[in-house]
Design an enzyme around this catalytic site. Structure first.
Site, PDB file in Angstrom:
ATOM      1  N   PHE A  10     -27.886  18.837  96.702  1.00 27.65           N
ATOM      2  CA  PHE A  10     -27.024  19.739  97.451  1.00 27.65           C
ATOM      3  C   PHE A  10     -27.545  21.161  97.293  1.00 27.65           C
ATOM      4  O   PHE A  10     -27.879  21.593  96.189  1.00 27.65           O
ATOM      5  CB  PHE A  10     -25.591  19.642  96.920  1.00 27.65           C
ATOM      6  CG  PHE A  10     -24.635  20.631  97.523  1.00 27.65           C
ATOM      7  CD1 PHE A  10     -24.255  20.524  98.849  1.00 27.65           C
ATOM      8  CD2 PHE A  10     -24.114  21.669  96.767  1.00 27.65           C
ATOM      9  CE1 PHE A  10     -23.380  21.434  99.416  1.00 27.65           C
ATOM     10  CE2 PHE A  10     -23.237  22.582  97.315  1.00 27.65           C
ATOM     11  CZ  PHE A  10     -22.873  22.468  98.644  1.00 27.65           C
ATOM     12  N   SER A  11     -27.659  21.902  98.394  1.00 29.83           N
ATOM     13  CA  SER A  11     -28.091  23.297  98.387  1.00 29.83           C
ATOM     14  C   SER A  11     -29.470  23.409  97.744  1.00 29.83           C
ATOM     15  O   SER A  11     -30.413  22.793  98.224  1.00 29.83           O
ATOM     16  CB  SER A  11     -27.038  24.168  97.693  1.00 29.83           C
ATOM     17  OG  SER A  11     -27.285  25.536  97.914  1.00 29.83           O
ATOM     18  N   SER A  12     -29.631  24.180  96.653  1.00 26.60           N
ATOM     19  CA  SER A  12     -30.965  24.268  96.047  1.00 26.60           C
ATOM     20  C   SER A  12     -31.444  22.898  95.581  1.00 26.60           C
ATOM     21  O   SER A  12     -32.645  22.617  95.578  1.00 26.60           O
ATOM     22  CB  SER A  12     -30.965  25.248  94.866  1.00 26.60           C
ATOM     23  OG  SER A  12     -30.375  24.709  93.719  1.00 26.60           O
ATOM     24  N   GLY A  34     -30.911  20.217  97.258  1.00 22.31           N
ATOM     25  CA  GLY A  34     -31.455  19.611  98.465  1.00 22.31           C
ATOM     26  C   GLY A  34     -32.869  20.089  98.737  1.00 22.31           C
ATOM     27  O   GLY A  34     -33.741  19.311  99.143  1.00 22.31           O
TER      28      GLY A  34
END
Length: 287
Positions: free
Chosen positions: A157-159, A161
């Site tokens: 998720f986010s970084s 990802g």
């Protein structure tokens, strides 16, 4: 809100079962025990500060061997947040899958608890790539976990990802399926997340991915990839949802792109396929 996608691809003696769970909520830290249906935590495992591990209560779905899902939290989050809020336990039980949630070592770059997905100078032994690959190999090697080496996956998720996308390119020999939720683009800097750079090109980033794979590039032939993003994300630009899918479709030569179809919770899904079948999914969630 969570989303689960499962694809089965069988090519020769390699069977891939891909289960991705994506969540747009918060993430944190946990513990490791060998009792089915429980979470446990191991500290300093494979260079990680801590790793939360969940053992499912159900039997494996394929080949009497378990899938392994490594899931990476985002910036200013922790693996405990993922354990508490990402709803992994029922998903693990649904698929008979072991879950491993590592915490970014040493609080990450600039101590924001970010994974170091930045830039293009990645190798299998620098940044946090070495620890992630080592964690996968460590858990595969534990006979009591009964992990199938052909059912090893990573999502973030986010970084996390962004980091998962780097690992997709570096280690397609280890990770059969990869998913990025609200992740920045491959090869971007720490400051290129709020908008897609004007010179960000699918072909150049696909070349970067293939160069990162090096001698392992033949393993792209069976890897699969999924990307998911909220259409109103005000932190990481939703445009990276499209570019991420396009890059990996280029890497896989998945040239057949389906029309967008609606998803029940609001949004659309697009599937990219090759002559084997579905290889990339792109999901845009409304809001």
């Amino acid at each position: 809100m969570n989303y689960i996608m499962k694809n089965f691809i069988k090519t020769g003696n390699k069977t891939l079962t891909f289960c991705l769970l994506f969540i747009s909520t918060i993430c944190s830290t946990l513990s490791y025990q060998s009792i089915a249906g429980t979470w446990s935590t191991e500290n300093y495992l494979s260079g990680m500060d801590s790793v939360h591990i969940y053992l499912p209560t159900t039997t494996p779905l394929l080949n009497n061997k378990r899938a392994l899902m490594i899931n990476l939290h985002g910036c200013q989050m922790s693996n405990t947040d993922m354990k508490n809020y990402a709803d992994w336990s029922p998903t693990a039980d649904q698929f008979g899958m072991v879950i491993a949630l590592p915490d970014v070592p040493g609080s990450g770059p600039s101590n924001y608890s970010c994974w170091d997905y930045y830039g293009s100078n990645h190798t299998r032994t620098n940044k946090y790539n070495n620890e992630i690959i080592a964690l996968a190999n460590e858990l595969i090697g534990r006979s009591e976990l009964n992990i199938d080496p052909n059912q090893v996956y990573i999502t973030g998720f986010s970084s996390g990802g962004g980091q998962a996308s780097v690992i997709a390119c570096l280690a397609p020999d280890i990770f059969a399926g990869v998913g990025s939720s609200a992740g920045p683009g491959l090869g971007t800097t720490a400051y290129q997340y709020s908008s897609v750079p004007w010179n960000y090109s699918t072909s150049s980033q696909a070349n970067l991915c293939e160069n990162l794979a090096g001698n392992y590039s033949s393993d792209f032939s069976t890897q699969i990839y999924s990307t998911l993003h909220g259409s109103a994300d005000s932190t990481v630009a939703p445009g990276f949802n499209t570019t991420g899918a396009d890059i990996m479709a280029d890497v896989y030569s998945a040239t057949s792109e389906s029309a967008a179809t609606s998803i029940a919770t609001g949004g659309t899904k697009v599937i990219y396929s090759d002559n084997i079948g579905p290889r990339v999914s792109r999901i845009s969630v409304s809001g």
